[in-house]
Design a protein around this motif. Sequence first.
Motif, PDB file in Angstrom:
ATOM      1  N   ASP A   5      -2.568   6.711   5.684  1.00  0.00           N
ATOM      2  CA  ASP A   5      -2.051   7.995   5.203  1.00  0.00           C
ATOM      3  C   ASP A   5      -2.609   8.335   3.822  1.00  0.00           C
ATOM      4  N   ALA A   6      -2.644   7.366   2.920  1.00  0.00           N
ATOM      5  CA  ALA A   6      -3.185   7.620   1.575  1.00  0.00           C
ATOM      6  C   ALA A   6      -4.670   7.967   1.639  1.00  0.00           C
ATOM      7  N   LEU A   7      -5.386   7.300   2.543  1.00  0.00           N
ATOM      8  CA  LEU A   7      -6.809   7.615   2.691  1.00  0.00           C
ATOM      9  C   LEU A   7      -7.013   9.019   3.252  1.00  0.00           C
ATOM     10  N   THR A   8      -6.247   9.365   4.291  1.00  0.00           N
ATOM     11  CA  THR A   8      -6.473  10.654   4.959  1.00  0.00           C
ATOM     12  C   THR A   8      -5.884  11.831   4.192  1.00  0.00           C
ATOM     13  N   SER A   9      -4.723  11.675   3.598  1.00  0.00           N
ATOM     14  CA  SER A   9      -4.087  12.812   2.935  1.00  0.00           C
ATOM     15  C   SER A   9      -4.458  12.943   1.466  1.00  0.00           C
ATOM     16  N   LEU A  10      -5.151  11.966   0.948  1.00  0.00           N
ATOM     17  CA  LEU A  10      -5.493  12.009  -0.478  1.00  0.00           C
ATOM     18  C   LEU A  10      -6.998  11.818  -0.697  1.00  0.00           C
ATOM     19  N   ALA A  11      -7.501  10.629  -0.423  1.00  0.00           N
ATOM     20  CA  ALA A  11      -8.898  10.320  -0.750  1.00  0.00           C
ATOM     21  C   ALA A  11      -9.895  11.137   0.070  1.00  0.00           C
ATOM     22  N   LEU A  12      -9.658  11.261   1.370  1.00  0.00           N
ATOM     23  CA  LEU A  12     -10.592  12.004   2.215  1.00  0.00           C
ATOM     24  C   LEU A  12     -10.470  13.515   2.015  1.00  0.00           C
ATOM     25  N   VAL A  13      -9.250  14.024   2.028  1.00  0.00           N
ATOM     26  CA  VAL A  13      -9.039  15.465   1.896  1.00  0.00           C
ATOM     27  C   VAL A  13      -9.578  15.987   0.561  1.00  0.00           C
ATOM     28  N   TYR A  14      -9.351  15.239  -0.508  1.00  0.00           N
ATOM     29  CA  TYR A  14      -9.782  15.690  -1.832  1.00  0.00           C
ATOM     30  C   TYR A  14     -11.140  15.128  -2.244  1.00  0.00           C
ATOM     31  N   ARG A  15     -11.791  14.455  -1.289  1.00  0.00           N
ATOM     32  CA  ARG A  15     -13.160  13.955  -1.478  1.00  0.00           C
ATOM     33  C   ARG A  15     -13.296  13.096  -2.738  1.00  0.00           C
ATOM     34  N   ILE A  16     -12.478  12.068  -2.785  1.00  0.00           N
ATOM     35  CA  ILE A  16     -12.445  11.162  -3.929  1.00  0.00           C
ATOM     36  C   ILE A  16     -13.296   9.930  -3.637  1.00  0.00           C
ATOM     37  N   PRO A  17     -14.372   9.735  -4.383  1.00  0.00           N
ATOM     38  CA  PRO A  17     -15.196   8.532  -4.183  1.00  0.00           C
ATOM     39  C   PRO A  17     -14.453   7.267  -4.617  1.00  0.00           C
ATOM     40  N   LEU A  18     -14.369   6.312  -3.725  1.00  0.00           N
ATOM     41  CA  LEU A  18     -13.846   4.989  -4.043  1.00  0.00           C
ATOM     42  C   LEU A  18     -14.364   4.025  -2.992  1.00  0.00           C
ATOM     43  N   VAL A  19     -14.334   2.744  -3.329  1.00  0.00           N
ATOM     44  CA  VAL A  19     -14.849   1.724  -2.413  1.00  0.00           C
ATOM     45  C   VAL A  19     -13.723   0.776  -2.030  1.00  0.00           C
ATOM     46  N   LEU A  20     -13.675   0.484  -0.725  1.00  0.00           N
ATOM     47  CA  LEU A  20     -12.724  -0.481  -0.185  1.00  0.00           C
ATOM     48  C   LEU A  20     -13.477  -1.763   0.151  1.00  0.00           C
ATOM     49  N   LEU A  21     -13.078  -2.876  -0.436  1.00  0.00           N
ATOM     50  CA  LEU A  21     -13.599  -4.193  -0.074  1.00  0.00           C
ATOM     51  C   LEU A  21     -12.564  -4.810   0.861  1.00  0.00           C
ATOM     52  N   VAL A  22     -12.909  -4.883   2.142  1.00  0.00           N
ATOM     53  CA  VAL A  22     -11.943  -5.291   3.159  1.00  0.00           C
ATOM     54  C   VAL A  22     -12.288  -6.677   3.695  1.00  0.00           C
ATOM     55  N   SER A  23     -11.367  -7.603   3.509  1.00  0.00           N
ATOM     56  CA  SER A  23     -11.480  -8.938   4.092  1.00  0.00           C
ATOM     57  C   SER A  23     -11.179  -8.794   5.575  1.00  0.00           C
ATOM     58  N   TRP A  24     -12.175  -9.056   6.402  1.00  0.00           N
ATOM     59  CA  TRP A  24     -12.112  -8.717   7.814  1.00  0.00           C
ATOM     60  C   TRP A  24     -11.476  -9.812   8.654  1.00  0.00           C
ATOM     61  N   ALA A  25     -10.152  -9.944   8.552  1.00  0.00           N
ATOM     62  CA  ALA A  25      -9.412 -10.874   9.398  1.00  0.00           C
ATOM     63  C   ALA A  25      -9.462 -10.358  10.825  1.00  0.00           C
ATOM     64  N   GLY A  26      -9.619 -11.239  11.778  1.00  0.00           N
ATOM     65  CA  GLY A  26      -9.708 -10.835  13.170  1.00  0.00           C
ATOM     66  C   GLY A  26     -11.109 -10.481  13.607  1.00  0.00           C
ATOM     67  N   HIS A  27     -12.082 -10.732  12.740  1.00  0.00           N
ATOM     68  CA  HIS A  27     -13.485 -10.463  13.089  1.00  0.00           C
ATOM     69  C   HIS A  27     -13.856 -11.249  14.335  1.00  0.00           C
ATOM     70  N   ASP A  28     -14.402 -10.598  15.304  1.00  0.00           N
ATOM     71  CA  ASP A  28     -14.810 -11.213  16.575  1.00  0.00           C
ATOM     72  C   ASP A  28     -13.667 -11.925  17.297  1.00  0.00           C
ATOM     73  N   GLY A  29     -12.422 -11.528  17.023  1.00  0.00           N
ATOM     74  CA  GLY A  29     -11.284 -12.117  17.722  1.00  0.00           C
ATOM     75  C   GLY A  29     -11.036 -13.570  17.390  1.00  0.00           C
ATOM     76  N   ARG A  30     -11.503 -14.022  16.213  1.00  0.00           N
ATOM     77  CA  ARG A  30     -11.377 -15.445  15.862  1.00  0.00           C
ATOM     78  C   ARG A  30     -10.292 -15.682  14.829  1.00  0.00           C
ATOM     79  N   ASP A  31      -9.143 -15.125  15.055  1.00  0.00           N
ATOM     80  CA  ASP A  31      -8.068 -15.284  14.089  1.00  0.00           C
ATOM     81  C   ASP A  31      -6.750 -15.350  14.852  1.00  0.00           C
ATOM     82  N   VAL A  32      -5.660 -15.342  14.133  1.00  0.00           N
ATOM     83  CA  VAL A  32      -4.351 -15.329  14.776  1.00  0.00           C
ATOM     84  C   VAL A  32      -4.160 -13.970  15.455  1.00  0.00           C
ATOM     85  N   PRO A  33      -3.364 -13.911  16.508  1.00  0.00           N
ATOM     86  CA  PRO A  33      -3.257 -12.671  17.286  1.00  0.00           C
ATOM     87  C   PRO A  33      -2.942 -11.414  16.475  1.00  0.00           C
TER      88      PRO A  33
END
Length: 175
Positions: free
Chosen positions: A89-117
């Motif tokens: 919601d914060a991304l869609t109603s704030l950052a995207l709508v108002y075109r605010i440059p920012l970077v998300l560093l996302v730790s990709w848990a569940g990559h290739d299905g190799r994590d807890v369900p």
Amino acid sequence: MNAQIMHKDVDNSTLIEEVFAAGYDFITGVPDSHLAGFLSALEQHERAADCYLPGTREDNCVGLAVGARLAGATPLVFMKSAGLGTCIDALTSLALVYRIPLVLLVSWAGHDGRDVPHHNVIGQPAPAVLEALGIPVLHCRFSDSAGVAEQLRTAHEESAAFRGPVAVLCAPDGK
């Protein structure tokens, strides 16, 4: 699976220097075990007191990053992939709508299905979720600190050109 963002052979202090060299001067996020080495190096850095604000919820961190950007800073928001659901919601109603440059560093848990369900449920479709939101996605591996640094530099440039959020999905190493 290794729960540290980078193995012993990866220098997180150098990565933090690269983050600052790339121009990031406001860093916030919700801690994740994959980011432990990164966060430890960040917290020990002399600039941490001036630029690092830990968060408790990913949507709040996006809000803080938007405010920092509007004040002239270059924000980096870190989170685990499960946090994407919290901040949509914060991304869609704030950052995207108002075109605010920012970077998300996302730790990709569940990559290739190799994590807890419960990590796999959001982790496997994470790239598609970001792309469906119109957020460009870059990829890297935790063990490649030079690759992480390069993708963070590229994401910074792309977010300014795109005028919106860009995500760097950082996959754990595995089989």
